[in-house]
Design a protein around this motif. Structure first.
Motif, short mmCIF file in Angstrom:
data_model
loop_
_atom_site.label_atom_id
_atom_site.label_comp_id
_atom_site.label_asym_id
_atom_site.label_seq_id
_atom_site.Cartn_x
_atom_site.Cartn_y
_atom_site.Cartn_z
N VAL A 196 32.21 39.35 53.29
CA VAL A 196 31.53 40.58 52.88
C VAL A 196 31.41 40.63 51.36
O VAL A 196 30.34 40.91 50.81
N PHE A 197 32.52 40.34 50.65
CA PHE A 197 32.46 40.41 49.19
C PHE A 197 31.50 39.39 48.61
O PHE A 197 30.77 39.68 47.66
N SER A 198 31.48 38.17 49.17
CA SER A 198 30.55 37.16 48.66
C SER A 198 29.11 37.63 48.83
O SER A 198 28.25 37.33 47.98
N SER A 199 28.83 38.38 49.89
CA SER A 199 27.48 38.89 50.11
C SER A 199 27.16 40.04 49.16
O SER A 199 26.04 40.15 48.64
N SER A 201 16.88 33.57 48.57
CA SER A 201 17.73 32.39 48.74
C SER A 201 19.19 32.76 48.97
O SER A 201 19.98 31.91 49.41
N ALA A 202 19.58 34.00 48.69
CA ALA A 202 20.96 34.43 48.95
C ALA A 202 21.30 34.32 50.43
O ALA A 202 22.45 34.03 50.79
N TYR A 203 20.30 34.53 51.30
CA TYR A 203 20.53 34.46 52.75
C TYR A 203 20.88 33.03 53.16
O TYR A 203 21.80 32.80 53.95
N ILE A 204 20.16 32.05 52.59
CA ILE A 204 20.42 30.65 52.92
C ILE A 204 21.83 30.25 52.47
O ILE A 204 22.58 29.61 53.22
N GLY A 218 29.21 33.16 54.22
CA GLY A 218 29.06 34.57 53.87
C GLY A 218 28.64 35.40 55.08
O GLY A 218 28.48 34.88 56.18
N ASP A 219 28.47 36.68 54.85
CA ASP A 219 28.01 37.60 55.90
C ASP A 219 26.48 37.61 55.87
O ASP A 219 25.86 38.43 55.19
N ALA A 220 25.86 36.70 56.63
CA ALA A 220 24.41 36.52 56.57
C ALA A 220 23.64 37.77 57.01
O ALA A 220 22.64 38.14 56.36
N PRO A 221 24.02 38.46 58.09
CA PRO A 221 23.29 39.69 58.45
C PRO A 221 23.34 40.75 57.35
O PRO A 221 22.35 41.44 57.11
N LEU A 222 24.50 40.88 56.68
CA LEU A 222 24.60 41.84 55.57
C LEU A 222 23.66 41.43 54.44
O LEU A 222 22.97 42.28 53.86
#
Length: 304
Positions: A93-96, A266-269, A276-280
């Motif tokens: 979560v924090f990385s996202s 690109s944050a999602y990739i 990371g928390d991809a949906p977030l």
């Protein structure tokens, strides 16, 4: 304010147009993923070479931009570390939240910089992007290695991805072209100019095509914190740092603009690849892009 809104309105209309086209499956097939790839690897590098190659910027501008960008990224990282100490989110979560609060959408930034500040503003924006992209990638990879990734992060592929990034390569070529004042032969210019003109509208529509509005359902506290820091806190902090460093002029306008942008797609990739928390992240990207329609004109009208 009305003039700024008028200048930025085409940017967001093109984003929403891309989203509508993707929703109705026009022109069909896998057009939009391929269009994004073509824009990333061909159109934007061509635009950066062409625009930067014609720019005539003083050598001091590069050092001042690098100083301000470095200060911006260090300060925001410290603020996010304090937020993590207070809320104590899980590593993914924090990385996202970190990516959402510190990364920026270069397509929107280059388009807005050109529309608001002209060719010189576009050139300064491109230089700032070339400096920020590798620094941000390194910071985000480091953050993942500290809080989210199980096992060591492989640095060689990360370094390779940075040095071969088309935006960085195009910017470096353009800066070298400008420094030596090579100029463009009519044949080369005749090829690069139409590609350059196509880059921004196509890039903005691919941003819209990539929005995932379903990810906004049940927006959470991490989404709110990340978006508030990115869209409001970051530009305010950037303006304050510029004042402390004694910087002014178009360079500061570009830095404030970049800090006010929504986070990068690109944050999602990166979230999917490194735990990371991809949906977030998907919700942060889509939500910030929509919120930026209001926040960018508001913050620029206050801080410019």
């Amino acid at each position: 304010m009305p003039l700024m809104v008028q200048a930025l309105l085409p940017v967001f209309i093109l984003i929403m147009l891309g989203h509508v086209f993707r929703r109705i499956d026009f022109p069909g097939g896998d057009f939009w993923p391929q269009a994004e790839r073509f824009t990333y690897y061909v159109l934007f590098p061509a635009m950066l070479v062409f625009k930067l190659g014609q720019a005539r910027l003083p050598a001091s501008a590069y050092g001042d931009i690098a100083l301000l960008i470095g200060a911006m990224l260090i300060a925001m990282t410290l603020i996010l570390a304090i937020a993590q100490w207070f809320w104590r989110w899980s590593g993914p979560v924090f990385s996202s939240v970190y990516q959402g609060a510190i990364r920026f959408n270069s397509y929107v930034g280059l388009a807005a910089g050109g529309m608001l500040l002209g060719d010189q503003g576009l050139s300064l924006t491109a230089i700032a992007v070339a400096i920020m992209v590798p620094l941000l990638n390194l910071l985000c990879i480091l953050m993942f290695s500290l809080v989210a990734t199980e096992g060591p992060v492989r640095l060689v592929p990360v370094f390779k991805a940075i040095v071969t990034n088309p935006l960085i390569v195009g910017s470096v070529i353009g800066v070298v072209w400008s420094f030596f004042e090579i100029g463009f032969h009519p044949l080369i210019g005749g090829i690069l100019e139409p590609l350059s003109n196509l880059a921004l509208p196509m890039g903005l529509m691919t941003v819209g095509a990539g929005l995932q509005l379903k990810a906004l359902r049940g927006a959470s506290l991490p989404f709110i914190v990340s978006s508030a820091l990115k869209l409001v806190g970051f530009p305010l902090m950037t303006a304050g740092l510029a004042l402390l460093l004694g910087l002014e002029g178009m360079m500061v306008q570009v830095a404030v603009l970049l800090s006010a942008l929504p986070t990068a797609t690109s944050a999602y990739i990166l979230a999917r690849q490194l735990g990371g928390d991809a949906p977030l992240v998907a919700g942060i990207i889509s939500g910030q892009t929509l919120l930026a329609i209001v926040t960018i004109p508001l913050m620029l009208s206050i801080l410019w």
